[in-house]
Design a protein around this motif. Structure first.
Motif, PDB file in Angstrom:
ATOM      1  N   MET A  64     -45.399-128.602 -42.987  1.00 37.71           N
ATOM      2  CA  MET A  64     -45.801-127.794 -41.887  1.00 37.71           C
ATOM      3  C   MET A  64     -47.451-127.847 -42.012  1.00 37.71           C
ATOM      4  SD  MET A  64     -44.142-123.924 -42.874  1.00 37.71           S
ATOM      5  CE  MET A  64     -42.312-123.821 -42.774  1.00 37.71           C
ATOM      6  N   GLY A  65     -48.133-127.701 -40.885  1.00 38.89           N
ATOM      7  CA  GLY A  65     -49.602-127.746 -40.683  1.00 38.89           C
ATOM      8  C   GLY A  65     -49.951-126.350 -41.431  1.00 38.89           C
ATOM      9  N   PRO A  66     -51.378-126.452 -41.829  1.00 34.73           N
ATOM     10  CA  PRO A  66     -52.234-125.513 -42.581  1.00 34.73           C
ATOM     11  C   PRO A  66     -51.878-123.930 -42.047  1.00 34.73           C
ATOM     12  CG  PRO A  66     -53.557-127.535 -42.662  1.00 34.73           C
ATOM     13  CD  PRO A  66     -52.362-127.679 -41.626  1.00 34.73           C
ATOM     14  N   ALA A  67     -51.993-124.120 -40.486  1.00 36.26           N
ATOM     15  CA  ALA A  67     -51.835-122.674 -39.953  1.00 36.26           C
ATOM     16  C   ALA A  67     -50.614-122.206 -40.095  1.00 36.26           C
ATOM     17  CB  ALA A  67     -52.234-123.034 -38.492  1.00 36.26           C
ATOM     18  N   ALA A  68     -49.485-122.981 -39.979  1.00 35.85           N
ATOM     19  CA  ALA A  68     -48.063-122.530 -40.172  1.00 35.85           C
ATOM     20  C   ALA A  68     -47.764-121.937 -41.597  1.00 35.85           C
ATOM     21  CB  ALA A  68     -47.257-123.582 -39.653  1.00 35.85           C
ATOM     22  N   GLN A  69     -48.454-122.855 -42.686  1.00 32.50           N
ATOM     23  CA  GLN A  69     -48.489-122.243 -44.217  1.00 32.50           C
ATOM     24  C   GLN A  69     -48.901-120.962 -44.070  1.00 32.50           C
ATOM     25  OE1 GLN A  69     -50.035-125.623 -46.176  1.00 32.50           O
ATOM     26  NE2 GLN A  69     -47.885-126.719 -46.194  1.00 32.50           N
ATOM     27  N   VAL A  70     -50.176-120.799 -43.715  1.00 34.21           N
ATOM     28  CA  VAL A  70     -50.738-119.454 -43.797  1.00 34.21           C
ATOM     29  C   VAL A  70     -49.995-118.296 -43.258  1.00 34.21           C
ATOM     30  CG1 VAL A  70     -53.094-118.242 -43.508  1.00 34.21           C
ATOM     31  CG2 VAL A  70     -53.086-120.680 -44.299  1.00 34.21           C
ATOM     32  N   SER A  71     -49.603-118.524 -41.967  1.00 34.96           N
ATOM     33  CA  SER A  71     -48.984-117.599 -41.443  1.00 34.96           C
ATOM     34  C   SER A  71     -47.537-117.152 -41.443  1.00 34.96           C
ATOM     35  CB  SER A  71     -49.353-117.980 -40.002  1.00 34.96           C
ATOM     36  OG  SER A  71     -48.366-118.956 -39.402  1.00 34.96           O
ATOM     37  N   LEU A  72     -47.048-118.021 -42.612  1.00 34.17           N
ATOM     38  CA  LEU A  72     -45.702-117.719 -42.950  1.00 34.17           C
ATOM     39  C   LEU A  72     -45.436-116.341 -43.501  1.00 34.17           C
ATOM     40  CD1 LEU A  72     -42.630-119.075 -43.626  1.00 34.17           C
ATOM     41  CD2 LEU A  72     -43.604-119.549 -45.851  1.00 34.17           C
ATOM     42  N   ASP A  73     -44.402-115.845 -42.901  1.00 37.40           N
ATOM     43  CA  ASP A  73     -44.009-114.349 -43.194  1.00 37.40           C
ATOM     44  C   ASP A  73     -42.511-114.517 -44.183  1.00 37.40           C
ATOM     45  OD1 ASP A  73     -43.133-111.645 -43.645  1.00 37.40           O
ATOM     46  OD2 ASP A  73     -43.832-110.947 -41.628  1.00 37.40           O
ATOM     47  N   PRO A  74     -42.815-114.677 -45.526  1.00 36.28           N
ATOM     48  CA  PRO A  74     -41.428-114.868 -46.240  1.00 36.28           C
ATOM     49  C   PRO A  74     -40.610-113.801 -45.897  1.00 36.28           C
ATOM     50  CG  PRO A  74     -43.392-115.171 -47.583  1.00 36.28           C
ATOM     51  CD  PRO A  74     -43.863-114.444 -46.301  1.00 36.28           C
TER      52      PRO A  74
ATOM     53  N   GLY B  42     -32.511-114.539 -49.648  1.00 37.26           N
ATOM     54  CA  GLY B  42     -33.614-115.336 -48.954  1.00 37.26           C
ATOM     55  C   GLY B  42     -34.642-115.656 -49.553  1.00 37.26           C
ATOM     56  N   GLN B  43     -35.321-114.774 -50.237  1.00 37.46           N
ATOM     57  CA  GLN B  43     -36.475-115.205 -51.282  1.00 37.46           C
ATOM     58  C   GLN B  43     -36.064-115.840 -52.366  1.00 37.46           C
ATOM     59  OE1 GLN B  43     -39.414-114.133 -49.862  1.00 37.46           O
ATOM     60  NE2 GLN B  43     -37.905-113.112 -48.331  1.00 37.46           N
ATOM     61  N   ALA B  44     -34.912-115.909 -52.836  1.00 35.41           N
ATOM     62  CA  ALA B  44     -34.415-116.761 -53.854  1.00 35.41           C
ATOM     63  C   ALA B  44     -34.546-118.124 -53.325  1.00 35.41           C
ATOM     64  CB  ALA B  44     -32.970-116.660 -54.339  1.00 35.41           C
ATOM     65  N   MET B  45     -34.049-118.522 -52.010  1.00 33.66           N
ATOM     66  CA  MET B  45     -33.948-119.811 -51.433  1.00 33.66           C
ATOM     67  C   MET B  45     -35.380-120.241 -51.100  1.00 33.66           C
ATOM     68  SD  MET B  45     -30.753-120.536 -51.016  1.00 33.66           S
ATOM     69  CE  MET B  45     -30.668-120.045 -52.586  1.00 33.66           C
ATOM     70  N   LEU B  46     -36.514-119.409 -50.878  1.00 32.18           N
ATOM     71  CA  LEU B  46     -37.755-119.562 -50.643  1.00 32.18           C
ATOM     72  C   LEU B  46     -38.578-120.112 -51.954  1.00 32.18           C
ATOM     73  CD1 LEU B  46     -38.859-117.124 -48.056  1.00 32.18           C
ATOM     74  CD2 LEU B  46     -38.927-119.249 -47.755  1.00 32.18           C
ATOM     75  N   GLY B  47     -38.032-119.767 -53.016  1.00 24.66           N
ATOM     76  CA  GLY B  47     -38.556-119.978 -54.263  1.00 24.66           C
ATOM     77  C   GLY B  47     -40.245-119.897 -54.549  1.00 24.66           C
ATOM     78  N   PRO B  48     -40.968-120.667 -54.619  1.00 23.86           N
ATOM     79  CA  PRO B  48     -42.305-120.403 -54.800  1.00 23.86           C
ATOM     80  C   PRO B  48     -43.312-119.840 -53.599  1.00 23.86           C
ATOM     81  CG  PRO B  48     -42.042-122.769 -54.246  1.00 23.86           C
ATOM     82  CD  PRO B  48     -40.717-122.208 -54.319  1.00 23.86           C
ATOM     83  N   HIS B  49     -42.628-119.827 -52.426  1.00 25.40           N
ATOM     84  CA  HIS B  49     -42.991-119.300 -51.249  1.00 25.40           C
ATOM     85  C   HIS B  49     -42.680-117.755 -51.054  1.00 25.40           C
ATOM     86  CE1 HIS B  49     -44.295-123.356 -51.021  1.00 25.40           C
ATOM     87  NE2 HIS B  49     -42.974-123.830 -50.765  1.00 25.40           N
ATOM     88  N   ARG B  50     -41.825-117.259 -52.035  1.00 27.58           N
ATOM     89  CA  ARG B  50     -41.302-116.192 -51.649  1.00 27.58           C
ATOM     90  C   ARG B  50     -42.180-114.845 -51.906  1.00 27.58           C
ATOM     91  NH1 ARG B  50     -37.149-114.659 -56.450  1.00 27.58           N
ATOM     92  NH2 ARG B  50     -37.166-112.694 -55.145  1.00 27.58           N
ATOM     93  N   ALA B  51     -41.684-113.829 -51.395  1.00 32.26           N
ATOM     94  CA  ALA B  51     -42.528-112.328 -51.548  1.00 32.26           C
ATOM     95  C   ALA B  51     -41.599-111.644 -52.285  1.00 32.26           C
ATOM     96  CB  ALA B  51     -42.364-111.825 -50.054  1.00 32.26           C
ATOM     97  N   TRP B  52     -42.398-110.369 -52.793  1.00 31.53           N
ATOM     98  CA  TRP B  52     -41.545-109.632 -53.826  1.00 31.53           C
ATOM     99  C   TRP B  52     -41.600-108.328 -53.172  1.00 31.53           C
ATOM    100  CZ3 TRP B  52     -39.987-111.849 -58.287  1.00 31.53           C
ATOM    101  CH2 TRP B  52     -40.378-113.132 -58.353  1.00 31.53           C
ATOM    102  N   ILE B  53     -40.511-107.641 -53.596  1.00 32.32           N
ATOM    103  CA  ILE B  53     -40.240-106.257 -53.116  1.00 32.32           C
ATOM    104  C   ILE B  53     -41.386-105.103 -53.099  1.00 32.32           C
ATOM    105  CG2 ILE B  53     -39.043-105.008 -55.117  1.00 32.32           C
ATOM    106  CD1 ILE B  53     -37.759-104.919 -51.492  1.00 32.32           C
ATOM    107  N   GLY B  54     -42.092-105.367 -54.325  1.00 33.03           N
ATOM    108  CA  GLY B  54     -43.246-104.517 -54.442  1.00 33.03           C
ATOM    109  C   GLY B  54     -44.489-104.942 -53.670  1.00 33.03           C
ATOM    110  N   ASP B  55     -44.728-106.074 -52.938  1.00 31.22           N
ATOM    111  CA  ASP B  55     -45.687-106.289 -52.233  1.00 31.22           C
ATOM    112  C   ASP B  55     -45.962-105.455 -50.971  1.00 31.22           C
ATOM    113  OD1 ASP B  55     -46.013-108.599 -53.784  1.00 31.22           O
ATOM    114  OD2 ASP B  55     -45.056-110.157 -52.356  1.00 31.22           O
ATOM    115  N   PRO B  56     -47.030-105.223 -50.683  1.00 29.92           N
ATOM    116  CA  PRO B  56     -47.503-104.284 -49.559  1.00 29.92           C
ATOM    117  C   PRO B  56     -46.711-104.772 -48.138  1.00 29.92           C
ATOM    118  CG  PRO B  56     -49.655-105.259 -50.564  1.00 29.92           C
ATOM    119  CD  PRO B  56     -48.314-106.301 -51.299  1.00 29.92           C
ATOM    120  N   GLY B  57     -46.118-103.693 -47.723  1.00 26.49           N
ATOM    121  CA  GLY B  57     -45.226-103.777 -46.546  1.00 26.49           C
ATOM    122  C   GLY B  57     -43.856-104.349 -46.636  1.00 26.49           C
ATOM    123  N   VAL B  58     -43.462-104.685 -47.864  1.00 24.28           N
ATOM    124  CA  VAL B  58     -42.251-105.518 -47.941  1.00 24.28           C
ATOM    125  C   VAL B  58     -40.935-104.621 -47.990  1.00 24.28           C
ATOM    126  CG1 VAL B  58     -40.586-107.101 -49.299  1.00 24.28           C
ATOM    127  CG2 VAL B  58     -43.150-107.498 -48.712  1.00 24.28           C
TER     128      VAL B  58
END
Length: 256
Positions: A49-59, A131-147
């Motif tokens: 992915m391009g840098p912009a797409a990586q930064v804007s990814l919403d896991p 889904g987050q398990a599939m995303l691996g290192p790019h995952r979000a956590w349930i305790g993250d803001p807004g998740v």
């Protein structure tokens, strides 16, 4: 008939009809499976992915990629819950047993909505964690803001889709006519209005476009939507209320 008896009767009707049970089961399986697939593909493509797409990814939102297809089954569930009695002629028997049409309709809506809420919440949480398990290192956590808000919102979104479908089915009475209007509305008209620049400002106030905002954690690039996640869900709720009121008014005025 007492409210508890109406609710018990409607629960018996819903669970005894195989099609309504299977549609909710299908909604869960399709939503979770597709969300896992898209999440796994996103992980494998992330480095390209391009840098912009990586930064804007919403896991979080990525794990809900199956919601658009899973809502098809939820729509079918909402329509069948209401219109099955019309297509089989059982509506006359039901209204003879419960002459208070408001109690009859809202007892049915309450039971079906509660069932959709339970399935919706299970689907949403499963979609997120798997889904987050599939995303691996790019995952979000349930305790993250807004998740957590987004995950709970996913369950509420599915419930409101079912309730909106029930309201439309109560107005139209025919399962084929209801599905013939709802399917193009959600899967064709809404997408066109929401993605064409000339109509985007109108499309974002449609129920699915507004309601899906609750599942987003990171705003999309260039998003100028004039409402937030809860505001979007509120707009969707207004559509649901309008559909249910329309169904109730027509049920009161016409013959079974």
């Amino acid at each position: 008939m007492a409210a508890t008896q109406v609710i018990r009767s409607e629960w018996t009707k819903i669970r005894s009809v195989a099609s309504t049970v299977w549609t909710l089961s299908l909604a869960l399986v399709v939503t979770v499976a597709l969300g896992m697939l898209i999440s796994a593909l996103t992980r494998s493509e992330f480095d390209r992915m391009g840098p912009a797409a990586q930064v804007s990814l919403d896991p979080t939102y990525t794990s809900f990629a199956g919601m658009s297809l899973g809502q098809l089954a939820v729509i079918v569930f909402g329509v069948l819950v209401v219109s099955n009695e019309y297509s089989t002629g059982m509506i006359r028997t039901s209204l003879a047993a419960v002459p208070q049409r408001g109690a009859f309709m809202f007892g049915k809506i309450a039971v079906a909505a509660a069932l959709a809420l339970v399935v919706g919440m299970v689907t949403s949480f499963l979609s997120f964690f798997l889904g987050q398990a599939m995303l691996g290192p790019h995952r979000a956590w349930i305790g993250d803001p807004g998740v957590l808000r987004a995950v709970i919102g996913g369950g509420l979104y599915m419930t409101l889709i079912a309730m909106f479908s029930m309201g439309v089915a109560a107005m139209l009475r025919s399962p084929m006519l209801s599905l013939g209007i709802l399917m193009p509305f959600f899967f064709l008209i809404s997408n066109i209005l929401g993605n064409v620049s000339a109509t985007k400002k109108i499309g974002r106030f449609l129920p699915d476009q507004a309601g899906s905002k609750i599942m987003q954690v990171l705003p999309r690039a260039g998003d100028d939507t004039p409402y937030g996640p809860w505001g979007g869900l509120g707009i969707m709720a207004l559509w649901v209320v309008a559909a249910l009121i329309g169904g109730y008014v027509l049920l009161k005025r016409r013959d079974a």
